[in-house]
Scaffold this active site. Structure first.
Site, PDB file in Angstrom:
ATOM      1  N   TRP A  60      -5.356  -6.481  -9.203  1.00  0.00           N
ATOM      2  CA  TRP A  60      -4.995  -6.050  -7.843  1.00  0.00           C
ATOM      3  C   TRP A  60      -5.650  -6.973  -6.809  1.00  0.00           C
ATOM      4  O   TRP A  60      -5.006  -7.404  -5.862  1.00  0.00           O
ATOM      5  CB  TRP A  60      -5.410  -4.605  -7.617  1.00  0.00           C
ATOM      6  CG  TRP A  60      -5.146  -4.108  -6.227  1.00  0.00           C
ATOM      7  CD1 TRP A  60      -6.051  -4.021  -5.212  1.00  0.00           C
ATOM      8  CD2 TRP A  60      -3.894  -3.659  -5.697  1.00  0.00           C
ATOM      9  NE1 TRP A  60      -5.445  -3.527  -4.078  1.00  0.00           N
ATOM     10  CE2 TRP A  60      -4.127  -3.300  -4.346  1.00  0.00           C
ATOM     11  CE3 TRP A  60      -2.624  -3.516  -6.224  1.00  0.00           C
ATOM     12  CZ2 TRP A  60      -3.107  -2.804  -3.527  1.00  0.00           C
ATOM     13  CZ3 TRP A  60      -1.616  -3.017  -5.406  1.00  0.00           C
ATOM     14  CH2 TRP A  60      -1.862  -2.672  -4.075  1.00  0.00           C
ATOM     15  N   HIS A  75       0.810  -1.213   0.000  1.00  0.00           N
ATOM     16  CA  HIS A  75       0.000   0.000   0.000  1.00  0.00           C
ATOM     17  C   HIS A  75       0.850   1.272   0.000  1.00  0.00           C
ATOM     18  O   HIS A  75       0.300   2.375  -0.090  1.00  0.00           O
ATOM     19  CB  HIS A  75      -1.015  -0.031   1.145  1.00  0.00           C
ATOM     20  CG  HIS A  75      -2.193  -0.866   0.780  1.00  0.00           C
ATOM     21  ND1 HIS A  75      -2.191  -2.234   0.908  1.00  0.00           N
ATOM     22  CD2 HIS A  75      -3.380  -0.532   0.209  1.00  0.00           C
ATOM     23  CE1 HIS A  75      -3.333  -2.702   0.453  1.00  0.00           C
ATOM     24  NE2 HIS A  75      -4.067  -1.694   0.019  1.00  0.00           N
TER      25      HIS A  75
END
Length: 105
Positions: A75, A22
């Protein structure tokens, strides 16, 4: 614009990898999130528990668009291995949604 929050849980031992990924979210995914109307998106983590908050006019419509997007699909496949089921997610729920009970502006 409505604000939403939901919970996720990371598999034991995957916390550092989750944080690391992230820090480098794919630019094309970030662009898609904005394109479907998502803004003010934050992820908070305590140990393995995550709380995600965001603003969007129509949560279900935005997520339906994301579900059909190839970048988001890649993703989700890439990150999906890091998650375990959220214990209190109800059958049929997309996410374990949280209800806002207080807000100070």
């Amino acid at each position: 614009m409505p604000k939403y929050a939901f919970k996720l849980r990371i598999r034991k031992g995957c916390e550092e990898e989750y944080d690391r990924e992230h820090q480098r979210v794919w630019p094309e995914l970030l662009a898609k999130l904005k394109a479907v109307g998502i803004s003010d998106y934050s992820i908070f983590r305590r140990d393995r528990d995550l709380v995600l908050t965001l603003r969007v006019d129509d949560f279900d419509k935005a997520w339906d668009e994301l579900d059909g997007d190839p970048v988001n699909q890649r993703w989700q496949e890439f990150m999906g291995r890091l998650f375990e089921p959220v214990p209190d997610k109800l059958p049929g729920e997309r996410f374990a949604m949280m209800r806002e009970v207080f807000h100070l502006e």
